[in-house]
Motif scaffolding. Structure first.
Motif, short mmCIF file in Angstrom:
data_model
loop_
_atom_site.label_atom_id
_atom_site.label_comp_id
_atom_site.label_asym_id
_atom_site.label_seq_id
_atom_site.Cartn_x
_atom_site.Cartn_y
_atom_site.Cartn_z
N VAL A 92 3.29 4.94 7.83
CA VAL A 92 2.39 3.80 7.78
C VAL A 92 3.23 2.55 8.00
CG1 VAL A 92 0.73 2.51 6.40
CG2 VAL A 92 0.90 5.01 6.15
N LEU A 93 2.90 1.79 9.05
CA LEU A 93 3.66 0.58 9.35
C LEU A 93 3.09 -0.63 8.63
CD1 LEU A 93 4.07 1.00 13.23
CD2 LEU A 93 5.46 2.00 11.40
N GLY A 94 1.78 -0.58 8.37
CA GLY A 94 1.16 -1.71 7.70
C GLY A 94 -0.27 -1.40 7.33
N THR A 95 -0.79 -2.12 6.35
CA THR A 95 -2.16 -1.91 5.90
C THR A 95 -2.87 -3.25 5.78
OG1 THR A 95 -1.71 -2.14 3.54
CG2 THR A 95 -1.39 0.06 4.48
N GLY A 96 -4.18 -3.22 5.78
CA GLY A 96 -4.97 -4.42 5.55
C GLY A 96 -6.32 -4.04 4.97
N GLN A 97 -6.90 -4.93 4.21
CA GLN A 97 -8.22 -4.67 3.68
C GLN A 97 -8.97 -5.99 3.51
OE1 GLN A 97 -8.20 -3.45 -0.71
NE2 GLN A 97 -6.04 -3.32 -0.21
N THR A 98 -10.28 -5.84 3.34
CA THR A 98 -11.13 -7.02 3.17
C THR A 98 -11.21 -7.41 1.70
OG1 THR A 98 -13.01 -5.55 2.93
CG2 THR A 98 -12.63 -6.45 5.12
N GLN A 99 -11.73 -8.58 1.46
CA GLN A 99 -12.24 -8.91 0.14
C GLN A 99 -13.51 -8.07 -0.01
OE1 GLN A 99 -10.22 -11.47 1.17
NE2 GLN A 99 -9.23 -11.67 -0.82
N HIS A 100 -13.55 -7.20 -1.00
CA HIS A 100 -14.71 -6.32 -1.17
C HIS A 100 -15.71 -7.00 -2.09
CE1 HIS A 100 -11.90 -3.56 0.62
NE2 HIS A 100 -11.10 -3.61 -0.43
N ARG A 101 -16.97 -7.00 -1.68
CA ARG A 101 -18.02 -7.66 -2.45
C ARG A 101 -19.31 -6.85 -2.32
NH1 ARG A 101 -14.26 -9.80 -4.02
NH2 ARG A 101 -13.55 -11.94 -3.81
N THR A 102 -20.27 -7.15 -3.19
CA THR A 102 -21.57 -6.48 -3.07
C THR A 102 -22.18 -6.78 -1.71
OG1 THR A 102 -21.90 -6.85 -5.44
CG2 THR A 102 -23.83 -6.20 -4.15
N ALA A 139 -1.51 3.80 -1.79
CA ALA A 139 -0.33 4.64 -1.96
C ALA A 139 0.80 4.14 -1.07
CB ALA A 139 -0.67 6.10 -1.65
N ALA A 140 0.44 3.78 0.18
CA ALA A 140 1.45 3.27 1.11
C ALA A 140 1.99 1.92 0.65
CB ALA A 140 0.84 3.15 2.52
N MET A 141 1.09 1.04 0.22
CA MET A 141 1.52 -0.28 -0.25
C MET A 141 2.49 -0.15 -1.42
SD MET A 141 -2.28 -1.99 -0.10
CE MET A 141 -1.97 -3.35 -1.23
#
Lengths: 326, 381, 351
Positions: B5-15, B342-344
């Motif tokens: 895994v070279l990199g990860t990203g995610q959103t701000q999670h909301r309803t 896990a990667a982070m």
């Protein structure tokens, strides 16, 4: 003319049962920074495209530039008139389409745009449709910020309609999706349902693992059809359960009530059902229960012939007798 | 062939992420993943999209209309759907594409925009000829939790302990949907009993969100200027939803996947050798159940790790330092969020919820009726 | 291209029928698994990986693929995955898994009961959900817009389209799984009414219920097998979604997939997944299919189009041409999405 082959397989029985399955939901689509202004524009009788890095103007707008992958922020207003670049004709409109009389579908390049928009053309007759024809937008009388604010296109070279700015920006559009299906059961399931209509619970035994499945099905462990019919008693043991305390859409009973896994006598897999006839907090793992059938006059090919299960008052089954079914 | 895994990203999670479209939601995660990986668009060779049921968004195969926004035009595009495990499956498919030597860098993205409809509605469409029992979303899993409690003799507060831990962890995670630093054992136990034995605070939310990652081969990993997460092993197993003798508490598919995973990763004692675990826990009681299923504890003893506080950050096996599914649950992305966390952790980029010295981590996802399992082990070297 | 490492060693399909089988597909899959595995000489317990393609929207239910696992007999547990695409893409996933050394054998399957809903209306939901799907443009009309572009561009003629239908239906007479087949006359077909101008009934694939399963083996497992079709290349690509954004007469994703799969060179047979007659003509141009290549000896999707397995069935039909010795080198093609948006090409060889 098409000729059709028919094929007959398996034992000859009544045809499998089938019934309508209709699904319906009004989806709420949040629009974001590109589609929001586009829909807002339609509400206000304006068509906004946007310009990508290569200078091309896109209608409908693109959220991201296909070449640079950057957000496309340069909004450009185009004319409500345009040219048909491709078309077809619909004699019998389907449910939900823009017009309920014969109409044309067309790809329309609006004046000022480099790409084409898909919409309907109210041309009256197929003969009036042609590539290169000039069309203009016919706006819907009630507009909410939706692609259907364009009621359709109509033949015409110019437009006298004027834009009108009104109200807050549109951020969400609602799109109803209604679909009708025919749900078809298997022959095994149909036999089970027909037995239910006679007040019988039918199981079938897997020829490999010898387990009895209720309702009958292809044995999920062995991947072979179950064949040997086994009548199963409408008495059984609660293996495990939950008390439903939460109200939710489509619920038929007032909470609290108990949904249990019930291992019928003679079966090797539990079925889920309601336990009524005692307070929810008195239901126990291992409790003996019996089916409460509706009035035989109302029986149909439906599991609803069994209204719920009730306690029999017999001593509880020992844990060891059902622990393999948890 | 190696993959990382070279990199990860995610959103701000909301309803409800009403500020973005579906493409915008995905791109929020993708753009962060590309930056985190230090990778430019032209370096991406293929795109793998994961998402749970199309009925959630009301779009049939949405990757088709998203192809351009996801940068997939002119490239191979795959769409994976393995129920709740799909986020994990998507990462594993991307890893396989790299390990097979087919691609150098693959973009994997998983999302769910649940606010476009109502997940309860989509999951409870009742086909004809079935009994309308009406148990609701938690009604499927609550009986199995009761079975677990009966079988393991776990004390009643174990589920609440997990909820407190995960929600407090979520408060350390800026992307988490639910962030509740003040939550206590008492407040969880005082929350409404929804599906007895499951309380409100012991259930996952419904979220809009996305997760993305870039997976690369050895050359891509070595060309990266930042630490990467090496994929030491992946595993998957499936069993039917229902069959005679199915163990809903300790499903064999999960157990066998874990055994295969540990063997492939060269791990003989997972409790000793895994530094941090992100486990798919949509109802708090599934933490002790999966600890047993995964082999971190003997059957019937998983709750003792929870009770002893060993699954907190700082414990013997920190579980779900991100806050887990209990804090953010965009269904299609939930599995990939576990894999990404896990990667982070092993890349040392988990911020406030970083587990000190994490070098080997587990990512876990499951779906359907406890029947689809996807896992991986990543390590810092 | 390096030495092929993966081969097709078995294939089976259900007959294409206007209405057959359950919504779940389980009962349809059981016998075709048995036949495909028997052809491959494998027990189901010898299969390292199972991968399927299907669509929830065909059945009208979330998680509709979950039941299908029952047909496998998945206990003890198996390695299994699913794509929400035509099973040709599940084939690709399985192929890569074998290449990666994570499996030696795989079964790929696709299934769907296209007749459960109004297929051409359901497929409108593949279009952009903001600016197109709310108008419910049906899939036949969308294809007709593409055909019109091709006619206006002088790339196809209605006669050439009808000739595709006549050839396909004649060839399908030899295919026991075909739904539409027989001898037809071009002029008689051209005298029929339009269903979506310029498309007539013969230009459109029928709505078919069906399923298909294909067995893959890698390395020595494939070499042991007497009857096999080596995969010398597989690739797939996708084009932009907007119907008004691209030249609908070109299929750049097919062209690129063909090049990446090594399609160039002498080819005996190609099975093209073209649900509409004009699409076969566009694909022939995009893929550079020469005059001497036999096209769709099975009759193709125009004579039986089981949604979500029709693409896999094209690969299976091409593999059968090689396994039977009728072809030295063959290709299978699959498409997905509106107006040929996504395309996959697989090249198969005898040795």
């Amino acid at each position: 003319m098409r000729r059709l082959r028919t094929c007959f397989t398996g034992r000859v029985t009544a045809p499998p049962l089938s019934a309508p399955l209709n699904i319906s939901f009004d989806y709420t689509r949040s629009l974001g920074p590109v589609l929001g202004p586009f829909m807002t524009g339609l509400r206000d009788r304006r068509v906004l495209g946007n310009r990508t890095a290569d200078g091309r103007v896109h209608v409908p707008p693109l959220e991201y530039d296909p070449a640079t992958h950057a957000p496309v922020t340069d909004l450009v207003e185009v004319r409500p008139t345009g040219t048909v670049t491709s078309w077809t004709w619909t004699d019998r409109p389907l449910d939900g389409q823009p017009l309920d009389r014969p109409f044309g579908w067309a790809l329309i390049r609006l004046d000022g745009a480099d790409t084409a928009l898909l919409h309907a053309v109210d041309a009256g007759a197929r003969e009036r449709m042609h590539t290169g024809m000039r069309v203009r937008i016919r706006w819907a009388s009630e507009r909410t910020g939706h692609i259907r604010d364009i009621a359709c296109f109509e033949p015409g070279a110019d437009s006298a309609d004027r834009a009108e700015a009104a109200g807050e920006p549109v951020t969400i559009m609602t799109t109803p999706i209604r679909l009708s299906y025919t749900h078809t059961t298997s022959e095994d399931e149909s036999r089970y349902l027909r037995a239910l209509a006679e007040g019988r619970l039918l199981g079938q035994r897997c020829p490999v693992c010898r387990k009895v499945y209720v309702p009958p099905r292809v044995c999920p462990a062995d991947g072979v059809p179950t064949e040997e019919e086994v009548t199963v008693r409408d008495h059984g043991t609660v293996t495990t359960f939950c008390v439903v305390n939460v109200p939710f859409a489509g619920q038929r009973l007032d909470p609290p009530y108990v949904v249990a896994q019930i291992l019928l006598d003679g079966a090797d897999i539990p079925i889920p059902h309601l336990i009524l006839g005692l307070p929810a907090d008195r239901v126990r793992m291992g409790m003996r229960v019996a089916a409460v059938w509706r009035d035989p006059a109302s029986w149909t090919t439906s599991p609803e012939n069994i209204e719920h299960f009730r306690p029999t008052g017999e001593p509880d089954s020992p844990y060891e007798s059902y622990q393999e079914h948890l | 062939m190696l993959a990382a895994v070279l990199g990860t990203g995610q959103t701000q999670h909301r309803t409800r992420r009403t500020d973005v479209s579906m493409a915008g939601l995905c791109r929020e995660a993708i753009d962060r993943a590309l930056i985190d990986a230090g990778v430019e668009w032209p370096q991406i060779d293929a795109v793998v999209v994961g998402k749970a049921p199309d009925l959630f968004e009301g779009v049939m195969m949405p990757e088709l209309f998203l192809a351009s926004s996801l940068g997939a035009v002119g490239r191979p595009l795959l769409r994976v759907h393995t129920a709740g495990s799909v986020g994990g499956a998507t990462a594993n498919v991307a890893a396989t594409l790299v390990r097979a030597g087919v691609h150098r860098r693959v973009l994997a993205v998983a999302f769910e925009k649940q606010s476009e409809s109502n997940a309860m509605w989509a999951l409870s469409i009742q086909p004809p000829f079935t009994a309308p029992i009406g148990a609701g979303a938690g009604g499927y899993f609550a009986p199995h939790i009761r079975s677990y409690i009966r079988r393991s003799h776990a004390p009643g507060h174990i589920g609440a302990l997990v909820a407190v831990k995960d929600r407090r962890n979520g408060a350390l995670n800026p992307y988490a949907h639910l962030r509740q630093p003040e939550i206590t054992l008492e407040s969880v136990q005082a929350s409404a009993m929804l599906w007895d034995p499951v309380r409100y605070d012991e259930t996952c939310p419904s979220s809009d969100g996305a997760c993305a990652m870039v997976i690369g081969d050895q050359a891509a990993a070595e060309a990266s200027g930042r630490p990467v997460a090496w994929i030491r092993a992946t595993a998957m197993r499936t069993e039917p939803t229902f069959f005679a003798g199915k163990d809903h508490v300790n499903p064999r598919a999960g157990f066998e996947a874990a055994q295969a995973l540990w063997q492939a990763a060269g791990i003989s004692d997972p409790l000793e050798e895994i530094d941090v675990a992100e486990i798919y826990v949509p109802f708090s009681w599934f933490e002790p159940m999966w600890l047993e299923n995964l082999g971190f504890a003997e059957a019937g003893h998983g709750w003792k790790l929870v009770e002893a506080g060993e699954t907190r950050i700082g414990g013997r096996l920190p579980v779900n330092p991100s806050g887990g599914v209990l804090c953010s649950n965009p269904i299609g992305a939930s599995g990939m969020l576990r894999f990404a966390e896990a990667a982070m952790q092993v890349m040392g980029r988990a911020g406030e919820h970083q587990v000190e010295g994490a070098r080997v981590a587990l990512g876990h996802a499951y779906g359907g009726g406890s029947q689809f399992f996807q896992m991986w082990v990543v390590s810092s070297s | 291209m390096s030495t092929p490492e993966v081969a097709v060693v078995g294939f089976a399909q259900a007959p294409c029928l206007p209405s057959a089988g359950t919504t779940s597909g389980v009962e349809t899959l059981v016998p075709i698994f048995r036949r495909a595995l028997a052809e491959a000489g494998l027990d189901r317990r010898d299969v390292d990986f199972w991968c399927s393609g299907s669509s929830d929207y065909l059945a009208g239910r979330a998680f509709s693929f979950v039941n299908a696992v029952d047909a496998i007999g998945a206990y003890p547990p198996i390695c299994e995955s699913h794509v929400e695409m035509d099973a040709a893409w599940a084939f690709y996933e399985a192929y890569v898994k074998i290449l990666a050394g994570e499996a030696q054998t795989a079964v790929v399957y696709g299934f769907g009961k296209a007749s459960a809903g109004v297929l051409r209306r359901v497929l409108a939901l593949q279009l952009d959900p903001y600016v197109a799907a709310p108008l419910w443009p049906d899939s036949v009309s969308v294809a007709a817009l593409q055909a019109r572009c091709a006619l206006d561009g002088g790339i196809v003629t209605e006669r050439a389209m009808a000739e595709v239908a006549v050839r396909s239906r004649a060839d399908a007479a030899g295919n026991p799984y075909a739904q539409v087949f027989g001898d037809f006359d071009v002029d008689a077909l051209l005298a029929e009414r339009y269903v979506a101008d310029p498309l007539r009934v013969h230009d459109c694939a029928p709505v078919s219920d069906g399923a298909a399963a294909l067995v893959l083996a890698g390395g020595d497992r494939a070499r042991q097998h007497p009857r096999r079709a080596w995969i010398s290349g597989v690739a797939h690509r996708v084009d932009p979604p907007g119907l008004g954004e691209r030249d609908l007469t070109l299929v750049p994703s097919a062209t690129a997939a063909g090049e990446a799969a090594g399609l160039r060179g002498a080819l005996d047979v190609i099975e093209l997944h073209a649900p509409f007659t004009h699409q076969e003509l566009l694909l022939r141009a995009a893929l550079g299919v020469g005059e001497r290549v036999r096209i769709n000896p099975s009759g193709g999707a125009l004579c039986g189009n089981p949604m979500f397995s029709a693409g896999l069935a094209r690969i299976g039909a091409a593999a059968e041409e090689v396994m039977s010795g009728r072809a030295r080198r063959a290709a299978g093609h699959a498409t997905s999405g509106p107006a040929l948006q996504q395309n996959l090409v697989c090249v198969l060889e005898a040795s």
